[in-house]
Design a protein around this motif. Structure first.
Motif, PDB file in Angstrom:
ATOM      1  N   PRO A  81     -11.528 -23.598 -29.858  1.00 21.62           N
ATOM      2  CA  PRO A  81     -12.333 -22.692 -29.038  1.00 21.62           C
ATOM      3  C   PRO A  81     -11.944 -22.697 -27.565  1.00 21.62           C
ATOM      4  O   PRO A  81     -12.458 -21.886 -26.794  1.00 21.62           O
ATOM      5  CB  PRO A  81     -13.749 -23.256 -29.200  1.00 21.62           C
ATOM      6  N   LEU A  82     -11.034 -23.585 -27.146  1.00 22.68           N
ATOM      7  CA  LEU A  82     -10.760 -23.725 -25.718  1.00 22.68           C
ATOM      8  C   LEU A  82     -10.298 -22.417 -25.061  1.00 22.68           C
ATOM      9  O   LEU A  82     -10.761 -22.101 -23.954  1.00 22.68           O
ATOM     10  CB  LEU A  82      -9.751 -24.840 -25.466  1.00 22.68           C
ATOM     11  N   PRO A  83      -9.394 -21.628 -25.674  1.00 15.59           N
ATOM     12  CA  PRO A  83      -9.013 -20.380 -25.005  1.00 15.59           C
ATOM     13  C   PRO A  83     -10.203 -19.468 -24.715  1.00 15.59           C
ATOM     14  O   PRO A  83     -10.300 -18.882 -23.630  1.00 15.59           O
ATOM     15  CB  PRO A  83      -8.038 -19.731 -25.992  1.00 15.59           C
ATOM     16  N   ALA A  84     -11.134 -19.375 -25.652  1.00 18.49           N
ATOM     17  CA  ALA A  84     -12.320 -18.539 -25.437  1.00 18.49           C
ATOM     18  C   ALA A  84     -13.220 -19.148 -24.367  1.00 18.49           C
ATOM     19  O   ALA A  84     -13.803 -18.436 -23.543  1.00 18.49           O
ATOM     20  CB  ALA A  84     -13.094 -18.368 -26.744  1.00 18.49           C
ATOM     21  N   LEU A  85     -13.351 -20.454 -24.376  1.00 18.93           N
ATOM     22  CA  LEU A  85     -14.157 -21.116 -23.352  1.00 18.93           C
ATOM     23  C   LEU A  85     -13.570 -20.874 -21.963  1.00 18.93           C
ATOM     24  O   LEU A  85     -14.305 -20.603 -20.997  1.00 18.93           O
ATOM     25  CB  LEU A  85     -14.237 -22.618 -23.629  1.00 18.93           C
ATOM     26  N   LEU A  86     -12.257 -20.957 -21.847  1.00 21.62           N
ATOM     27  CA  LEU A  86     -11.611 -20.742 -20.554  1.00 21.62           C
ATOM     28  C   LEU A  86     -11.767 -19.299 -20.084  1.00 21.62           C
ATOM     29  O   LEU A  86     -11.909 -19.044 -18.877  1.00 21.62           O
ATOM     30  CB  LEU A  86     -10.135 -21.130 -20.636  1.00 21.62           C
ATOM     31  N   ARG A  87     -11.755 -18.350 -21.024  1.00 20.38           N
ATOM     32  CA  ARG A  87     -11.989 -16.950 -20.625  1.00 20.38           C
ATOM     33  C   ARG A  87     -13.404 -16.796 -20.073  1.00 20.38           C
ATOM     34  O   ARG A  87     -13.622 -16.073 -19.088  1.00 20.38           O
ATOM     35  CB  ARG A  87     -11.766 -16.018 -21.817  1.00 20.38           C
ATOM     36  N   GLY A  88     -14.363 -17.463 -20.689  1.00 20.12           N
ATOM     37  CA  GLY A  88     -15.727 -17.408 -20.186  1.00 20.12           C
ATOM     38  C   GLY A  88     -15.857 -18.034 -18.802  1.00 20.12           C
ATOM     39  O   GLY A  88     -16.541 -17.502 -17.926  1.00 20.12           O
ATOM     40  N   ILE A  89     -15.183 -19.157 -18.603  1.00 22.55           N
ATOM     41  CA  ILE A  89     -15.189 -19.799 -17.291  1.00 22.55           C
ATOM     42  C   ILE A  89     -14.567 -18.880 -16.242  1.00 22.55           C
ATOM     43  O   ILE A  89     -15.078 -18.752 -15.113  1.00 22.55           O
ATOM     44  CB  ILE A  89     -14.434 -21.140 -17.347  1.00 22.55           C
ATOM     45  N   ALA A  90     -13.471 -18.203 -16.600  1.00 21.97           N
ATOM     46  CA  ALA A  90     -12.810 -17.295 -15.661  1.00 21.97           C
ATOM     47  C   ALA A  90     -13.727 -16.131 -15.288  1.00 21.97           C
ATOM     48  O   ALA A  90     -13.760 -15.707 -14.122  1.00 21.97           O
ATOM     49  CB  ALA A  90     -11.507 -16.770 -16.273  1.00 21.97           C
TER      50      ALA A  90
END
Length: 244
Positions: free
Chosen positions: A59-68
């Motif tokens: 899930p990290l790529p999706a989490l990073l998109r949310g953080i961005a």
């Protein structure tokens, strides 16, 4: 003006519950005295617990998109009302221009040092061990459910909340709490943000409950008030009453 950024949707009901706690904890007399909040509500993030256990996609790529998204929206502080996602805390914090609160560390600060605490969380969060480490830093022994005899009830409780079956979630949680009492537990950490919702339908007689969602909301409000975000300018912190 800076705001509180919420990376939510994991799960949706837990995010709504968290936002309600933010509002309830804010000492406001009118709309304009509340804190500005921006929410990135992303329920399609892959299952965090399954990923930690090697059973699902990362899930990290999706989490990073949310953080961005939250950084781009001007968040001055980010909170993630999903415990299991904190397995990737370091990677998210490194990618964010805004500081990110760590839900387990924030939650454990509500406990006095020493003693023990029973941690109810997803299998992934328990396997990750971030609650156990946060507790150890305060000399608190982590008491976790037996993976075969007790954790299935925790799993059922969390699944029932996500499915909207609150009566079933309460029945499962009652069994978890009964077994915790049998082990001599006195303090229970609700280390999954679905569990406080199930607790409304369960019986915690004789147990001291620590709500990770509530403590995260408390830290957000304290920070936002200290920064004067409810007034659009810097100011001093307003002390918050602690939960009974």
């Amino acid at each position: 003006m800076s705001c509180i950024g919420i990376l939510g949707g994991m799960g949706p009901a837990a995010t709504v519950d968290f936002l309600g706690k933010l509002v309830a904890l804010t000492p406001a007399r009118c709309d304009q005295e509340h804190l500005p909040v921006v929410v990135s509500h992303l329920p399609q993030v892959p299952d965090r617990s399954r990923a930690i256990l090697g059973q699902g996609p990362d899930p990290l790529p999706a989490l990073l998109r949310g953080i961005a998204l939250l950084n781009a929206a001007g968040a001055g502080l980010i909170a993630i009302p999903c415990n299991s996602s904190h397995h990737w805390y370091e990677a998210m914090a490194a990618a964010s221009g805004a500081p990110i609160l760590h839900i387990a560390r924030t939650c454990v600060q509500a406990l006095p040092a020493g003693g023990s605490a029973c941690v109810l969380a997803t299998r992934g969060a328990l396997a990750s061990g971030f609650y156990q480490r946060a507790l150890a830093e305060r000399q608190i022994t982590a008491d976790v459910p037996d993976p075969e005899a007790e954790q299935p009830w925790v799993d059922d409780c969390i699944r029932a909340v996500k499915a909207g079956d609150m009566a079933a979630s309460g029945r499962a949680l009652d069994e978890v709490l009964r077994r915790a009492r049998q082990r001599g537990a006195a303090t229970v950490i609700m280390g999954c943000t679905e569990i406080p919702l199930a607790m409304l339908y369960a019986h915690a007689d004789g147990l001291a409950l620590v709500d990770s969602s509530l403590e995260l909301a408390r830290a957000c409000v304290q920070h936002g008030l200290a920064q004067g975000w409810n007034r659009g300018a810097a100011g001093s912190a307003t002390p918050l009453p602690r939960a009974a």
